[in-house]
Design an enzyme around this catalytic site. Structure first.
Site, PDB file in Angstrom:
ATOM      1  N   LEU A  33       0.703  -1.283  -0.063  1.00 32.30           N
ATOM      2  CA  LEU A  33      -0.065   0.261   0.146  1.00 32.30           C
ATOM      3  C   LEU A  33       0.697   1.361  -0.088  1.00 32.30           C
ATOM      4  O   LEU A  33       1.803   1.417   0.551  1.00 32.30           O
ATOM      5  CB  LEU A  33      -1.104   0.057   1.330  1.00 32.30           C
ATOM      6  CG  LEU A  33      -1.781  -1.339   1.202  1.00 32.30           C
ATOM      7  CD1 LEU A  33      -2.813  -1.105   2.415  1.00 32.30           C
ATOM      8  CD2 LEU A  33      -2.488  -1.317  -0.111  1.00 32.30           C
ATOM      9  N   HIS A  37      -3.842   4.217  -2.166  1.00 35.57           N
ATOM     10  CA  HIS A  37      -4.577   3.184  -1.329  1.00 35.57           C
ATOM     11  C   HIS A  37      -5.078   4.210   0.190  1.00 35.57           C
ATOM     12  O   HIS A  37      -6.140   3.877   0.335  1.00 35.57           O
ATOM     13  CB  HIS A  37      -3.617   1.986  -1.043  1.00 35.57           C
ATOM     14  CG  HIS A  37      -3.353   1.049  -1.997  1.00 35.57           C
ATOM     15  ND1 HIS A  37      -2.014   1.189  -2.292  1.00 35.57           N
ATOM     16  CD2 HIS A  37      -3.987   0.466  -3.048  1.00 35.57           C
ATOM     17  CE1 HIS A  37      -2.008   0.288  -3.425  1.00 35.57           C
ATOM     18  NE2 HIS A  37      -3.114  -0.009  -3.703  1.00 35.57           N
TER      19      HIS A  37
END
Ligand code: AMP
Length: 283
Positions: A33, A37
């Site tokens: 991530l 995100h």
């Protein structure tokens, strides 16, 4: 924050939240991530009482020879960053939980999923929407957030949710970029220094096409050429497609009479990068 690989545990937790009258937001991801995100988690947290993030590198959306085996997996860091962004739970299932031996269903959206990345990566969107259908069935969210970075994916998901009456609000999140404009992606870490330097020309080219539109150009072929011209001195970049499409149907558009998506896929060395920009003006 709850972290679990158990389908029963996450569905029980979500069911309990719903009984308590709490709304559930959902952000499906493949992990590794980055701030892109996390912006989705923040958007979900702003309009839901609880947020579930799934982290699952979905094998069925990778084609042969693609990067499934070396896709980055960083679960521990991912969990701490989504917790800071406002997540209440992470669901990180095993592949055999999502796809038990007798799993026999595939979801296919015709039309929208067939051009652009669908043409370049056969079967990709069937994998994406089937796993989303499974995850939606487990979490049963009120709302799910998807990034505009994957604009075709967003359109395909919206179509599935609408056609199958899933009753989930789909929220689009803007593309989050590095300071030089490169769209954030878990795959950016594959880039060599030279590839990374040239990769920023992708977003620069999209911006140049938008600027040309703003000076009055309405012909989509000319806008596409403007994008391509921005990449001409970048020998490490190879354009897979550059297309102008309707952002809802993903059908090709020749003139900009309403909002048009300029969508591109470009290889930087062996790494495939996608990006897009909405061609329109507010005034
Ligand atoms: P992925 O983990 O690549 O499957 O992406 C999970 C979600 O994050 C998808 O909805 C993506 O569109 C979204 N996403 C990925 N990169 C970005 C970005 N740079 N900006 C906004 N959303 C993104």
């Amino acid at each position: 924050m709850i972290v679990t690989d158990s389908e029963k545990r996450i569905s029980d937790i979500c069911a309990r939240w719903r009984v308590e009258g709490l709304s559930v937001g959902f952000v499906p991801t493949m992990g590794a991530l980055h701030r892109g995100h996390l912006s989705l988690v923040e958007i979900a947290a702003a309009s839901s009482d609880r947020v579930v993030v799934s982290i699952f590198v979905n094998p069925t959306q990778f084609g042969q020879g693609e990067d499934l085996d070396w896709y980055p997996r960083t679960l521990e860091e991912d969990c701490s960053s989504v917790e800071s962004a406002g997540a209440s739970a992470v669901f990180a299932p095993r592949a055999d939980t999502v796809y038990p031996d007798d799993f026999s269903t595939g979801v296919h959206v015709t039309g929208i999923s067939e051009g652009l990345c669908g043409a370049a990566r056969p079967g990709h969107f069937d994998g994406v929407i089937t796993v989303c259908a499974v995850l939606f069935g487990i979490v049963k969210p009120d709302l799910a957030v998807f990034g505009m970075k994957d604009a075709q994916q967003l359109a395909v998901i919206r179509r599935m949710v609408s056609d199958l009456r899933m009753g989930i609000e789909i929220v689009a999140a803007p593309v989050v970029r590095e300071s030089d404009g490169l769209a954030m992606s878990s795959r950016n870490q594959y880039l060599s220094v030279e590839e990374r330097e040239q990769a920023c020309l992708i977003s620069a080219g999209l911006e140049k096409a938008l600027s040309l539109f703003r000076t009055g150009e309405r012909n989509c072929e000319v806008l596409q050429k403007e994008f391509l011209a921005a990449l001409k001195d970048a020998p490490l970049l190879r354009v897979q497609y550059v297309e102008t499409v309707d952002p809802d149907t993903m059908l090709g558009v020749e003139r900009v009479d309403k909002q048009v998506l300029l969508a591109v896929a470009v290889f930087a060395g062996k790494t495939r990068l996608i990006d897009n920009i909405l061609i329109w003006s507010e005034v």
